[in-house]
Design a protein around this motif. Structure first.
Motif, PDB file in Angstrom:
ATOM      1  N   TYR A  91       0.832  -1.206   0.000  1.00 30.50           N
ATOM      2  CA  TYR A  91       0.000   0.000   0.000  1.00 30.50           C
ATOM      3  C   TYR A  91       0.862   1.250   0.000  1.00 30.50           C
ATOM      4  O   TYR A  91       0.570   2.215  -0.703  1.00 30.50           O
ATOM      5  CB  TYR A  91      -0.933  -0.007   1.213  1.00 30.50           C
ATOM      6  N   GLU A 107       0.453   4.239  -2.608  1.00 30.69           N
ATOM      7  CA  GLU A 107      -0.040   5.516  -2.094  1.00 30.69           C
ATOM      8  C   GLU A 107       0.873   6.674  -2.485  1.00 30.69           C
ATOM      9  O   GLU A 107       0.394   7.771  -2.804  1.00 30.69           O
ATOM     10  CB  GLU A 107      -0.179   5.455  -0.575  1.00 30.69           C
ATOM     11  N   THR A 112       2.576   7.265  -5.136  1.00 24.99           N
ATOM     12  CA  THR A 112       2.262   7.753  -6.474  1.00 24.99           C
ATOM     13  C   THR A 112       0.813   8.218  -6.578  1.00 24.99           C
ATOM     14  O   THR A 112       0.518   9.254  -7.186  1.00 24.99           O
ATOM     15  CB  THR A 112       2.521   6.650  -7.522  1.00 24.99           C
ATOM     16  N   ALA A 113      -0.102   7.470  -5.990  1.00 22.54           N
ATOM     17  CA  ALA A 113      -1.530   7.771  -6.122  1.00 22.54           C
ATOM     18  C   ALA A 113      -1.869   9.179  -5.655  1.00 22.54           C
ATOM     19  O   ALA A 113      -2.624   9.903  -6.320  1.00 22.54           O
ATOM     20  CB  ALA A 113      -2.345   6.740  -5.340  1.00 22.54           C
ATOM     21  N   ARG A 114      -1.323   9.591  -4.528  1.00 21.57           N
ATOM     22  CA  ARG A 114      -1.629  10.932  -4.017  1.00 21.57           C
ATOM     23  C   ARG A 114      -1.102  12.021  -4.947  1.00 21.57           C
ATOM     24  O   ARG A 114      -1.716  13.093  -5.065  1.00 21.57           O
ATOM     25  CB  ARG A 114      -1.053  11.096  -2.612  1.00 21.57           C
ATOM     26  N   ARG A 115       0.022  11.767  -5.604  1.00 23.09           N
ATOM     27  CA  ARG A 115       0.602  12.772  -6.491  1.00 23.09           C
ATOM     28  C   ARG A 115      -0.222  12.990  -7.756  1.00 23.09           C
ATOM     29  O   ARG A 115      -0.167  14.063  -8.353  1.00 23.09           O
ATOM     30  CB  ARG A 115       2.019  12.345  -6.895  1.00 23.09           C
ATOM     31  N   GLY A 131      -3.641  12.462  -8.153  1.00 21.70           N
ATOM     32  CA  GLY A 131      -5.051  12.801  -8.001  1.00 21.70           C
ATOM     33  C   GLY A 131      -5.975  11.694  -7.570  1.00 21.70           C
ATOM     34  O   GLY A 131      -7.195  11.870  -7.584  1.00 21.70           O
ATOM     35  N   THR A 161      -7.934   9.845  -4.939  1.00 23.86           N
ATOM     36  CA  THR A 161      -8.410  10.250  -3.618  1.00 23.86           C
ATOM     37  C   THR A 161      -9.105   9.136  -2.849  1.00 23.86           C
ATOM     38  O   THR A 161      -9.257   9.220  -1.629  1.00 23.86           O
ATOM     39  CB  THR A 161      -9.388  11.424  -3.743  1.00 23.86           C
ATOM     40  N   ASP A 162      -9.571   8.118  -3.576  1.00 23.08           N
ATOM     41  CA  ASP A 162     -10.342   7.033  -2.973  1.00 23.08           C
ATOM     42  C   ASP A 162      -9.995   5.746  -3.698  1.00 23.08           C
ATOM     43  O   ASP A 162      -9.763   5.754  -4.917  1.00 23.08           O
ATOM     44  CB  ASP A 162     -11.844   7.294  -3.087  1.00 23.08           C
ATOM     45  N   GLY A 191      -6.034   8.440   7.676  1.00 22.88           N
ATOM     46  CA  GLY A 191      -5.713   9.024   6.382  1.00 22.88           C
ATOM     47  C   GLY A 191      -5.666   8.044   5.238  1.00 22.88           C
ATOM     48  O   GLY A 191      -5.281   8.414   4.116  1.00 22.88           O
ATOM     49  N   SER A 192      -6.066   6.797   5.452  1.00 25.17           N
ATOM     50  CA  SER A 192      -6.017   5.800   4.390  1.00 25.17           C
ATOM     51  C   SER A 192      -6.898   6.197   3.215  1.00 25.17           C
ATOM     52  O   SER A 192      -8.003   6.725   3.391  1.00 25.17           O
ATOM     53  CB  SER A 192      -6.471   4.441   4.918  1.00 25.17           C
ATOM     54  N   LEU A 193      -6.427   5.908   1.999  1.00 25.82           N
ATOM     55  CA  LEU A 193      -7.221   6.131   0.793  1.00 25.82           C
ATOM     56  C   LEU A 193      -8.235   5.013   0.575  1.00 25.82           C
ATOM     57  O   LEU A 193      -9.192   5.184  -0.189  1.00 25.82           O
ATOM     58  CB  LEU A 193      -6.310   6.197  -0.436  1.00 25.82           C
TER      59      LEU A 193
END
Length: 278
Positions: A32, A36, A38-41, A43, A45-46, A74-76
């Protein structure tokens, strides 16, 4: 905002994945934390975790693993699409004991079992049970199996069905015509939605936006933006691309949609189908 409806996480020290032995490019842990970052960078969000075809004895353990990640501050992660065995007489009892706060849907990979399994009365009755429980069923089918998906949709009209990976088209082989006809036919079932996910893995590796566009245009024309969701299929997407490339490509491939239509595909429809509060 992007709702990723198809993330796979792999922890080989905790769970058993028999199929990974034959997939050397993917045969490692996929965490995870790695996703995470890369995912947060880009866009995202879920996220919904998609089962990874663990050994049958590890199905509940996989759900427990994801529940722990969901509970982190704060988990996506918003839930799990759990593995299950709808062909089993024990399915109803299993369905009664799952935690609805964690399990938001169910998948049984159908291209690793005989075609007739999804056509049995037990399987069909259990898919109808999912509708009664308000749980969608992800259909993971090869392109040649799309008529099986249509038959299942007809026998469970009150269950939301989601076709993974655009029906696994043979993009590398250019097998468009039969796939397109089967997609159009399946889209006539109002209880079926389509997941725009994973298709770079079927290109053979030498792909551009031009390669993907006819296939994406066809699913968009067939299902429309109100019956499509987006998924990364990470880490399978890394076979011929990466997470950021697939996000970027998806934005371009859907650039002809209105802002409202893109919002529906990228996040709003996922919240509706899997009943996730916004």
């Amino acid at each position: 905002m992007i709702f990723d409806t198809h993330l796979h996480l792999v922890d080989r020290g905790r769970l058993s994945y028999p199929w990974l032995a034959e997939a050397p490019a993917l045969n490692r842990d996929w965490t995870y934390a790695e996703y995470e970052a890369t995912a947060r960078r880009i866009g995202i969000t879920d996220v919904l975790h998609m089962e990874v075809d663990v050994a049958q004895t590890d199905i509940d353990a996989e759900t427990a693993f994801i529940a722990e990640l969901i509970a982190r501050p704060g988990s996506l992660l918003r839930g799990a699409i759990s593995a299950a065995r709808p062909e089993s007489a024990d399915f109803a009892a299993w369905l009664e004991r799952i935690d609805p706060a964690v399990v938001k849907g169910v998948r049984r990979v159908l291209h690793v079992v005989p075609d007739d399994i999804s056509q049995t009365s037990v399987f069909r009755e259990n898919i109808r049970r999912l509708g009664q429980a308000g749980l969608p069923f992800d259909m993971c089918l090869l392109a040649r199996q799309l008529p099986l998906g249509a038959a299942l949709a007809d026998t469970a009209p009150d269950t939301a069905l989601v076709l993974d990976h655009c029906g696994v088209p043979d993009i590398a082989g250019g097998a468009f015509t039969e796939w397109a006809a089967a997609i159009s036919d399946l889209a006539r079932r109002p209880n079926v939605s389509l997941k725009l996910s994973g298709i770079t893995a079927y290109t053979g590796g030498n792909w551009t936006l031009k390669t993907l566009r006819p296939w994406v245009d066809h699913v968009l024309d067939s299902f429309g933006p109100d019956r499509m969701v987006w998924g990364s299929d990470s880490p399978v997407c890394t076979l011929h691309s990466n997470l950021a490339e697939w996000v970027c490509a998806s934005h371009d491939l859907l650039s002809g949609c209105t802002p409202d239509e893109r919002a529906a595909i990228f996040h709003r429809n996922a919240r509706r189908i899997w009943r996730i509060a916004g």
